[in-house]
Design a protein around this motif. Structure first.
Motif, PDB file in Angstrom:
ATOM      1  N   HIS A 152       0.842  -1.194   0.000  1.00 49.14           N
ATOM      2  CA  HIS A 152       0.000   0.000   0.000  1.00 49.14           C
ATOM      3  C   HIS A 152       0.881   1.248   0.000  1.00 49.14           C
ATOM      4  O   HIS A 152       2.037   1.202   0.392  1.00 49.14           O
ATOM      5  CB  HIS A 152      -0.910   0.033   1.236  1.00 49.14           C
ATOM      6  N   ALA A 153       0.310   2.344  -0.449  1.00 49.44           N
ATOM      7  CA  ALA A 153       1.026   3.619  -0.441  1.00 49.44           C
ATOM      8  C   ALA A 153       0.080   4.707   0.036  1.00 49.44           C
ATOM      9  O   ALA A 153      -1.110   4.688  -0.278  1.00 49.44           O
ATOM     10  CB  ALA A 153       1.542   3.964  -1.836  1.00 49.44           C
ATOM     11  N   GLU A 154       0.606   5.615   0.811  1.00 46.71           N
ATOM     12  CA  GLU A 154      -0.136   6.800   1.243  1.00 46.71           C
ATOM     13  C   GLU A 154       0.186   7.921   0.270  1.00 46.71           C
ATOM     14  O   GLU A 154       1.357   8.204   0.020  1.00 46.71           O
ATOM     15  CB  GLU A 154       0.282   7.232   2.650  1.00 46.71           C
ATOM     16  N   VAL A 155      -0.830   8.548  -0.272  1.00 50.57           N
ATOM     17  CA  VAL A 155      -0.653   9.645  -1.218  1.00 50.57           C
ATOM     18  C   VAL A 155      -1.267  10.889  -0.609  1.00 50.57           C
ATOM     19  O   VAL A 155      -2.393  10.855  -0.112  1.00 50.57           O
ATOM     20  CB  VAL A 155      -1.342   9.327  -2.569  1.00 50.57           C
ATOM     21  N   GLY A 181      -8.287   0.497  -3.655  1.00 53.75           N
ATOM     22  CA  GLY A 181      -8.208   1.176  -2.364  1.00 53.75           C
ATOM     23  C   GLY A 181      -8.788   2.560  -2.463  1.00 53.75           C
ATOM     24  O   GLY A 181      -8.609   3.248  -3.455  1.00 53.75           O
ATOM     25  N   ALA A 182      -9.515   2.955  -1.462  1.00 57.19           N
ATOM     26  CA  ALA A 182     -10.163   4.255  -1.565  1.00 57.19           C
ATOM     27  C   ALA A 182     -10.279   4.968  -0.239  1.00 57.19           C
ATOM     28  O   ALA A 182     -11.078   5.865  -0.101  1.00 57.19           O
ATOM     29  CB  ALA A 182     -11.558   4.084  -2.175  1.00 57.19           C
ATOM     30  N   GLU A 183      -9.497   4.576   0.750  1.00 57.83           N
ATOM     31  CA  GLU A 183      -9.561   5.290   2.030  1.00 57.83           C
ATOM     32  C   GLU A 183      -9.093   6.716   1.771  1.00 57.83           C
ATOM     33  O   GLU A 183      -7.987   6.955   1.328  1.00 57.83           O
ATOM     34  CB  GLU A 183      -8.677   4.615   3.064  1.00 57.83           C
ATOM     35  N   GLN A 184      -9.974   7.661   2.021  1.00 59.85           N
ATOM     36  CA  GLN A 184      -9.675   9.066   1.693  1.00 59.85           C
ATOM     37  C   GLN A 184     -10.027   9.943   2.876  1.00 59.85           C
ATOM     38  O   GLN A 184     -11.057   9.770   3.507  1.00 59.85           O
ATOM     39  CB  GLN A 184     -10.504   9.457   0.478  1.00 59.85           C
ATOM     40  N   THR A 222      -6.829  22.688   0.016  1.00 61.66           N
ATOM     41  CA  THR A 222      -7.294  21.378   0.465  1.00 61.66           C
ATOM     42  C   THR A 222      -6.134  20.401   0.452  1.00 61.66           C
ATOM     43  O   THR A 222      -5.340  20.376  -0.481  1.00 61.66           O
ATOM     44  CB  THR A 222      -8.406  20.846  -0.470  1.00 61.66           C
ATOM     45  N   ARG A 223      -6.059  19.590   1.489  1.00 68.09           N
ATOM     46  CA  ARG A 223      -5.085  18.495   1.544  1.00 68.09           C
ATOM     47  C   ARG A 223      -5.889  17.209   1.616  1.00 68.09           C
ATOM     48  O   ARG A 223      -6.723  17.040   2.495  1.00 68.09           O
ATOM     49  CB  ARG A 223      -4.181  18.637   2.764  1.00 68.09           C
ATOM     50  N   LEU A 224      -5.664  16.313   0.675  1.00 66.42           N
ATOM     51  CA  LEU A 224      -6.392  15.063   0.622  1.00 66.42           C
ATOM     52  C   LEU A 224      -5.401  13.916   0.808  1.00 66.42           C
ATOM     53  O   LEU A 224      -4.354  13.896   0.153  1.00 66.42           O
ATOM     54  CB  LEU A 224      -7.079  14.956  -0.748  1.00 66.42           C
TER      55      LEU A 224
END
Length: 88
Positions: free
Chosen positions: A14-17, A40-43, A53-55
């Motif tokens: 997994h990667a955090e973007v 993956g769609a954890e947002q 905005t920071r997403l």
């Protein structure tokens, strides 16, 4: 989180973007492209100082969609390939 604490790594595969944009719409457009390529769609979305905005998005790099899979395969060097002749 204390700035001196190391950030927790995402699970393997997994990667955090993090996307920082002037508007929520711009951040969502980039997130939509990533979701098209990766599972993956954890947002999570946060306001930034100055009105942007920071997403934060978590993607599953082990389960890629066709466009990302093709790109990843093409970007990997062939197995057993050594350095190019112009490389030391």
């Amino acid at each position: 989180m204390d700035r001196n604490e190391p950030e927790a790594l995402p699970p393997p595969g997994h990667a955090e973007v993090r996307i920082v944009a002037a508007t929520p719409d711009a951040a969502r457009l980039v997130a939509d492209v990533l979701r098209h390529c990766f599972s993956g769609a954890e947002q999570r979305s946060y306001p930034t100082p100055g009105g942007g905005t920071r997403l934060h998005l978590t993607v599953d790099t082990a389960h890629t969609a066709e466009p990302a899979l093709s790109w990843l395969a093409a970007s990997r060097p062939p197995s057993g390939a050594g350095p190019h002749s112009e490389e030391p």
